[in-house]
Every structure is written in structure tokens, then in C-alpha cells.
Design a protein around this motif. Structure first.
Motif, PDB file in Angstrom:
ATOM      1  N   ALA A 112       0.410  11.576  15.204  1.00 51.18           N
ATOM      2  CA  ALA A 112       1.358  12.571  14.681  1.00 51.18           C
ATOM      3  C   ALA A 112       2.799  12.225  15.018  1.00 51.18           C
ATOM      4  CB  ALA A 112       1.005  13.957  15.230  1.00 51.18           C
ATOM      5  N   PHE A 113       3.030  11.657  16.206  1.00 48.16           N
ATOM      6  CA  PHE A 113       4.398  11.429  16.653  1.00 48.16           C
ATOM      7  C   PHE A 113       4.779   9.950  16.673  1.00 48.16           C
ATOM      8  CE2 PHE A 113       3.049  15.420  18.889  1.00 48.16           C
ATOM      9  CZ  PHE A 113       3.664  16.263  17.980  1.00 48.16           C
ATOM     10  N   GLY A 114       4.012   9.135  15.970  1.00 46.76           N
ATOM     11  CA  GLY A 114       4.425   7.759  15.713  1.00 46.76           C
ATOM     12  C   GLY A 114       4.324   6.805  16.882  1.00 46.76           C
ATOM     13  N   ALA A 115       3.402   7.040  17.810  1.00 54.35           N
ATOM     14  CA  ALA A 115       3.197   6.069  18.891  1.00 54.35           C
ATOM     15  C   ALA A 115       2.570   4.802  18.313  1.00 54.35           C
ATOM     16  CB  ALA A 115       2.300   6.654  19.975  1.00 54.35           C
ATOM     17  N   HIS A 116       2.967   3.664  18.837  1.00 54.63           N
ATOM     18  CA  HIS A 116       2.489   2.397  18.288  1.00 54.63           C
ATOM     19  C   HIS A 116       1.124   1.992  18.814  1.00 54.63           C
ATOM     20  CE1 HIS A 116       6.902   2.243  17.723  1.00 54.63           C
ATOM     21  NE2 HIS A 116       6.562   1.724  16.572  1.00 54.63           N
ATOM     22  N   ALA A 117       0.729   2.512  19.975  1.00 53.45           N
ATOM     23  CA  ALA A 117      -0.587   2.188  20.528  1.00 53.45           C
ATOM     24  C   ALA A 117      -0.854   3.054  21.746  1.00 53.45           C
ATOM     25  CB  ALA A 117      -0.677   0.712  20.915  1.00 53.45           C
ATOM     26  N   ILE A 118      -2.133   3.135  22.102  1.00 52.56           N
ATOM     27  CA  ILE A 118      -2.559   3.728  23.361  1.00 52.56           C
ATOM     28  C   ILE A 118      -3.175   2.620  24.202  1.00 52.56           C
ATOM     29  CG2 ILE A 118      -4.244   5.268  24.454  1.00 52.56           C
ATOM     30  CD1 ILE A 118      -3.830   7.250  22.259  1.00 52.56           C
ATOM     31  N   ILE A 119      -2.818   2.585  25.464  1.00 57.64           N
ATOM     32  CA  ILE A 119      -3.338   1.567  26.382  1.00 57.64           C
ATOM     33  C   ILE A 119      -4.232   2.256  27.409  1.00 57.64           C
ATOM     34  CG2 ILE A 119      -2.728  -0.209  28.076  1.00 57.64           C
ATOM     35  CD1 ILE A 119       0.012  -0.390  26.625  1.00 57.64           C
ATOM     36  N   ILE A 120      -5.453   1.733  27.579  1.00 55.89           N
ATOM     37  CA  ILE A 120      -6.392   2.313  28.542  1.00 55.89           C
ATOM     38  C   ILE A 120      -6.994   1.195  29.382  1.00 55.89           C
ATOM     39  CG2 ILE A 120      -6.968   4.294  27.079  1.00 55.89           C
ATOM     40  CD1 ILE A 120      -9.540   2.832  26.269  1.00 55.89           C
ATOM     41  N   PRO A 121      -7.404   1.496  30.623  1.00 53.24           N
ATOM     42  CA  PRO A 121      -8.070   0.483  31.443  1.00 53.24           C
ATOM     43  C   PRO A 121      -9.521   0.313  31.023  1.00 53.24           C
ATOM     44  CG  PRO A 121      -7.879   2.531  32.661  1.00 53.24           C
ATOM     45  CD  PRO A 121      -7.160   2.750  31.365  1.00 53.24           C
ATOM     46  N   VAL A 124      -2.544  17.699  26.114  1.00 56.45           N
ATOM     47  CA  VAL A 124      -1.410  18.582  25.789  1.00 56.45           C
ATOM     48  C   VAL A 124      -0.115  17.968  26.306  1.00 56.45           C
ATOM     49  CG1 VAL A 124      -0.392  20.851  26.177  1.00 56.45           C
ATOM     50  CG2 VAL A 124      -2.851  20.649  25.761  1.00 56.45           C
ATOM     51  N   ALA A 125      -0.156  17.489  27.550  1.00 53.79           N
ATOM     52  CA  ALA A 125       1.026  16.857  28.138  1.00 53.79           C
ATOM     53  C   ALA A 125       1.447  15.627  27.338  1.00 53.79           C
ATOM     54  CB  ALA A 125       0.753  16.473  29.588  1.00 53.79           C
ATOM     55  N   ALA A 126       0.476  14.841  26.902  1.00 53.94           N
ATOM     56  CA  ALA A 126       0.785  13.645  26.098  1.00 53.94           C
ATOM     57  C   ALA A 126       1.470  14.038  24.797  1.00 53.94           C
ATOM     58  CB  ALA A 126      -0.495  12.859  25.816  1.00 53.94           C
ATOM     59  N   GLY A 127       0.973  15.085  24.156  1.00 53.47           N
ATOM     60  CA  GLY A 127       1.583  15.529  22.910  1.00 53.47           C
ATOM     61  C   GLY A 127       3.020  15.976  23.102  1.00 53.47           C
ATOM     62  N   ILE A 128       3.284  16.703  24.188  1.00 53.35           N
ATOM     63  CA  ILE A 128       4.644  17.177  24.462  1.00 53.35           C
ATOM     64  C   ILE A 128       5.581  16.002  24.717  1.00 53.35           C
ATOM     65  CG2 ILE A 128       6.070  18.460  26.110  1.00 53.35           C
ATOM     66  CD1 ILE A 128       3.663  20.357  26.453  1.00 53.35           C
ATOM     67  N   CYS A 129       5.140  15.045  25.540  1.00 58.52           N
ATOM     68  CA  CYS A 129       5.987  13.888  25.865  1.00 58.52           C
ATOM     69  C   CYS A 129       6.283  13.043  24.629  1.00 58.52           C
ATOM     70  CB  CYS A 129       5.316  13.035  26.946  1.00 58.52           C
ATOM     71  SG  CYS A 129       5.207  13.840  28.560  1.00 58.52           S
ATOM     72  N   LEU A 130       5.264  12.790  23.828  1.00 50.67           N
ATOM     73  CA  LEU A 130       5.467  11.982  22.622  1.00 50.67           C
ATOM     74  C   LEU A 130       6.348  12.726  21.614  1.00 50.67           C
ATOM     75  CD1 LEU A 130       1.871  10.521  22.108  1.00 50.67           C
ATOM     76  CD2 LEU A 130       3.908   9.291  22.901  1.00 50.67           C
ATOM     77  N   TYR A 131       6.138  14.021  21.486  1.00 53.63           N
ATOM     78  CA  TYR A 131       6.980  14.808  20.574  1.00 53.63           C
ATOM     79  C   TYR A 131       8.439  14.736  20.998  1.00 53.63           C
ATOM     80  CZ  TYR A 131       9.476  18.769  18.672  1.00 53.63           C
ATOM     81  OH  TYR A 131      10.441  19.547  18.089  1.00 53.63           O
ATOM     82  N   GLU A 132       8.707  14.905  22.297  1.00 53.09           N
ATOM     83  CA  GLU A 132      10.085  14.905  22.770  1.00 53.09           C
ATOM     84  C   GLU A 132      10.741  13.548  22.548  1.00 53.09           C
ATOM     85  OE1 GLU A 132      13.630  16.401  24.367  1.00 53.09           O
ATOM     86  OE2 GLU A 132      11.853  17.338  23.493  1.00 53.09           O
ATOM     87  N   SER A 133       9.967  12.468  22.710  1.00 55.71           N
ATOM     88  CA  SER A 133      10.504  11.131  22.437  1.00 55.71           C
ATOM     89  C   SER A 133      10.825  10.963  20.961  1.00 55.71           C
ATOM     90  CB  SER A 133       9.504  10.058  22.874  1.00 55.71           C
ATOM     91  OG  SER A 133       9.343  10.062  24.271  1.00 55.71           O
ATOM     92  N   ARG A 134       9.947  11.426  20.098  1.00 58.00           N
ATOM     93  CA  ARG A 134      10.191  11.313  18.654  1.00 58.00           C
ATOM     94  C   ARG A 134      11.366  12.175  18.251  1.00 58.00           C
ATOM     95  NH1 ARG A 134       9.995   7.575  15.533  1.00 58.00           N
ATOM     96  NH2 ARG A 134       8.031   6.999  16.575  1.00 58.00           N
TER      97      ARG A 134
END
Length: 207
Positions: free
Chosen positions: A82-91, A192-202
Motif C-alpha cells: 500500500a505504501f510503496g515499500a520496495h521489499a521486506i527483509i526477514i531472517p 500496525v506499527a509497520a503500517g504507520i511507519c511506512l505511511y509516514e515515510s510515504r
């Protein structure tokens, strides 16, 4: 259901009608909503360098440090899309990967947002730093999100449910940023926290 069948036939996908027992066996769950798709082609896996090289704007990444709940990963994928992140990185270890539950929760975002699995998360963060990406850890008590500079190439790092960021991961962050909360609860669900952070960056990029 007729629309699904018509679209499948238009796309050249064979459609087979089966009884409820067979459908349940194929889906491996009672909650299949009447349709199961069998897909042969796997989504190609991208490397971190490939994602960074292909970005048409300063990279915006989401790093999840040990998230084990598939519903949380699926919800994070939806926000990333939704907020245009280019990728998710996971271990690779001690974290959930993309499985059927994740894909269903993501509602299609598992096909649009690359998920990069890394053997060593600390090494991946150092590689991001070497490529000029700022590492922002999301954690309570940090710099106020609404006052922070969240433009430019950056990666948001969020910790696991309950335990938060691991010590080494936190030490590798350039800054720690917190989401100001006005209510009685002390923390937010990781998705929820991830959505807020990504939204604020966008939002900051478009202002």
C-alpha cells in the motif's frame, strides 16, 4: 463464483469441479471459501542488491527481526504494498517465511512485494548501510516519529512480537524512532506499527 470461473477460462486455466471433501483436502483447511488454485510457477527470488539496483526512487524497505506470526507477516506485506515499500527483509531462522497463511492474509501483496530471506540479518543491515540506506529502528522511547526525518533511502526495522528488537539489531540502527501513543496501551502490534511507519515515510516523500 461464476466470475472466477469465467476469468479462469479466459486466462486459459482449466477449471475442475470437485466435492466438498476433496476441496477440503486440497486446501488443508475448512476456510477455503470454495476455491483452490494450484500454481506451478514459483515467484522468482530477488537479492537485496537486485532490489536496490532496480529502485526508481530512494529505497524504502521493511526489515522484520524475528516475526513468527504468519498473520503479522501477511499484514506487513499489505502495508508494504500500500505504501510503496520496495521489499521486506526477514531472517532465515526463528522467523516465519511466506506460506499459505501469509499469502492469504496478504491478499495479493505476497505477489507484488519481494520478500528477501537472509541468513544473517546483521550482515544485511551492514550491507544496506554500505549502500547509503539509513537504518531506523522502531521502538518505544525513541525519537518522535512525527518530528523525525523519514525521507531519503531508509529501512524500517521492527522487532518480534513481544520481545522487540534484539540487542545487536538495535545497535546497528542509525536512529531509534518511536510512535507517540495517546491512549493507555504501551505498544502496538508489529503489523500496525509497520503500517504507520511506512505511511509516514510515504507521506513525507510526497509533501
Amino acid at each position: 463464483m461464476r466470475d472466477i470461473v469465467a476469468r479462469a477460462e479466459t486466462a486459459g486455466c482449466p477449471v475442475k469441479v470437485v466435492d466438498a471433501k476433496r476441496l477440503r483436502e486440497m486446501a488443508r483447511t475448512e476456510q477455503h471459501q470454495g476455491v483452490v488454485a494450484i500454481v506451478d510457477a514459483a515467484t522468482p527470488e530477488l537479492t537485496l542488491d537486485e532490489v536496490l539496483d532496480a529502485a526508481q526512487e530512494p529505497p524504502l524497505l521493511l526489515v522484520l527481526d524475528g516475526v513468527t506470526d504468519p498473520h503479522n507477516l501477511g499484514a506487513c506485506l499489505r502495508s508494504a504494498d500500500a505504501f510503496g515499500a520496495h521489499a521486506i527483509i526477514i531472517p532465515k531462522d526463528r522467523a516465519v517465511g511466506v506460506n499459505a497463511t501469509v499469502a492469504k492474509t496478504a491478499s495479493g501483496a505476497a505477489d507484488t512485494v519481494p520478500v528477501i530471506t537472509v541468513t544473517n540479518l546483521a550482515r544485511a543491515l551492514r550491507e544496506l548501510k554500505a549502500r547509503g540506506v539509513w537504518i531506523l529502528g522502531a521502538e518505544a522511547g525513541g525519537e518522535n516519529l512525527f518530528d523525525a526525518d523519514v525521507t531519503g533511502p531508509l529501512a524500517w526495522v521492527l522487532g518480534a512480537e513481544g520481545s522487540g528488537l534484539r540487542r545487536l539489531t538495535r545497535e546497528l540502527c542509525d536512529r531509534i524512532v518511536g510512535i507517540p501513543l495517546a491512549g493507555a496501551v504501551e505498544s502496538l502490534n508489529v503489523s500496525v506499527a509497520a503500517g504507520i511507519c511506512l505511511y509516514e515515510s510515504r507521506r513525507a516523500r510526497t509533501v
